[in-house]
Design a protein around this motif. Structure first.
Motif, PDB file in Angstrom:
ATOM      1  N   GLU A 103     -11.780  -3.458  46.351  1.00  0.00           N
ATOM      2  CA  GLU A 103     -12.112  -4.338  45.228  1.00  0.00           C
ATOM      3  C   GLU A 103     -12.273  -5.773  45.702  1.00  0.00           C
ATOM      4  O   GLU A 103     -11.604  -6.220  46.631  1.00  0.00           O
TER       5      GLU A 103
ATOM      6  N   TYR B  32     -18.403   4.057  46.461  1.00  0.00           N
ATOM      7  CA  TYR B  32     -17.315   3.328  45.816  1.00  0.00           C
ATOM      8  C   TYR B  32     -17.896   2.545  44.657  1.00  0.00           C
ATOM      9  O   TYR B  32     -18.972   1.934  44.786  1.00  0.00           O
ATOM     10  N   ILE B  34     -16.983   0.052  41.020  1.00  0.00           N
ATOM     11  CA  ILE B  34     -16.006  -0.808  40.352  1.00  0.00           C
ATOM     12  C   ILE B  34     -16.546  -1.213  38.986  1.00  0.00           C
ATOM     13  O   ILE B  34     -17.753  -1.426  38.822  1.00  0.00           O
ATOM     14  N   PHE B  46     -11.467  -7.752  37.912  1.00  0.00           N
ATOM     15  CA  PHE B  46     -11.406  -6.338  38.266  1.00  0.00           C
ATOM     16  C   PHE B  46     -10.696  -5.544  37.173  1.00  0.00           C
ATOM     17  O   PHE B  46      -9.651  -5.940  36.673  1.00  0.00           O
ATOM     18  N   ASP B  49     -11.438   0.964  39.640  1.00  0.00           N
ATOM     19  CA  ASP B  49     -12.405   1.425  40.626  1.00  0.00           C
ATOM     20  C   ASP B  49     -12.288   2.938  40.808  1.00  0.00           C
ATOM     21  O   ASP B  49     -11.347   3.572  40.342  1.00  0.00           O
ATOM     22  N   CYS B  90     -20.843  -2.906  35.972  1.00  0.00           N
ATOM     23  CA  CYS B  90     -20.523  -1.910  36.982  1.00  0.00           C
ATOM     24  C   CYS B  90     -21.062  -2.409  38.316  1.00  0.00           C
ATOM     25  O   CYS B  90     -22.001  -3.219  38.359  1.00  0.00           O
TER      26      CYS B  90
END
Lengths: 115, 111
Positions: A103, B32, B34, B46, B49, B90
């Motif tokens: 992240e 990946y 998020i 954030f 995820d 996204c």
């Protein structure tokens, strides 16, 4: 904002002048990123860094350069600002443990207006 | 979740209802993903995820679903609250540690 500061927070400059934006982190994360955000475009990557003095281009790198001389600081420079570079600029950091994508945490942003 | 020009798609929900925000991603090799929330005047925050070896992940009041067959990602928010009003993005990781963001969806919560 996960130990990320950006300076200045607001700047108005004239076309043709150089501008440097600073991103400072206190998290000791390896990766640092510069994005710009424009209406309807989400966030677009300008440049990123994967270590001290290690940088690479992103999607919209033309007209921008970056430098990272210390882990905690990542500078974005507009050598000769143009009106098309009026935008909100965000810095982000990422730890990327074990080399995996991770992240990204974002700073508060810098609003730049080029007149 | 697709954007058209400068006009972001908007989802309006009643307070207390569940929200589902959708996103179509571009690259079948993305590994990946998020979801971010952005409030006016602030940086993206954030939310949750998910990696490509999973199809569902849950957090506090949020669930992300990943359908790799149709390259679709969704964010479900349970019991939506006024504080959930924001733009939701996204993002997919397509290369190394670089994210590509969608244009966003506006969530409006009616009290």
């Amino acid at each position: 904002d996960a130990g990320i500061t950006q300076s200045p927070r607001h700047k108005v400059t004239e076309t043709g002048t150089p501008v440097t934006l600073r991103c400072h982190q206190t998290e000791n994360h390896r990766y640092m990123y510069w994005y710009r955000q424009d209406p309807g475009h989400g966030l677009r990557l300008i440049h990123y860094s994967y270590g001290v003095k290690d940088t690479d281009k992103g999607e919209v790198s033309d007209g921008y350069s970056v430098s990272r001389s210390k882990t905690e600081d990542f500078l974005l420079t507009l050598e000769s600002a143009t009106s098309s570079q009026t935008s909100v600029y965000f810095c982000a950091i990422s730890e990327s443990k074990f080399g995996l994508a991770d992240e990204q945490y974002f700073g508060p942003g810098t609003r730049l207006t080029v007149t | 979740g697709e954007s058209v020009g400068l006009h972001l798609p908007t989802l309006s929900v009643q307070e207390g209802d569940n929200s589902i925000i959708n996103c179509a991603y571009s690259n079948s090799a993305s590994d990946y993903f998020i979801w971010y929330k952005q409030e006016s005047g602030k940086g993206p925050q954030f939310i949750i995820d998910i990696r490509s070896n999973m199809d569902k992940r849950q957090g506090q009041r949020v669930t992300v679903l990943l359908n790799k067959t149709v390259k679709h990602l969704s964010l479900q928010i349970a019991a939506t609250q006024p504080g959930d009003s924001a733009v939701y993005f996204c993002a997919e990781n397509i290369d190394g540690n670089k994210l590509v963001f969608g244009a966003g969806t506006i969530l409006r919560v009616k009290s």
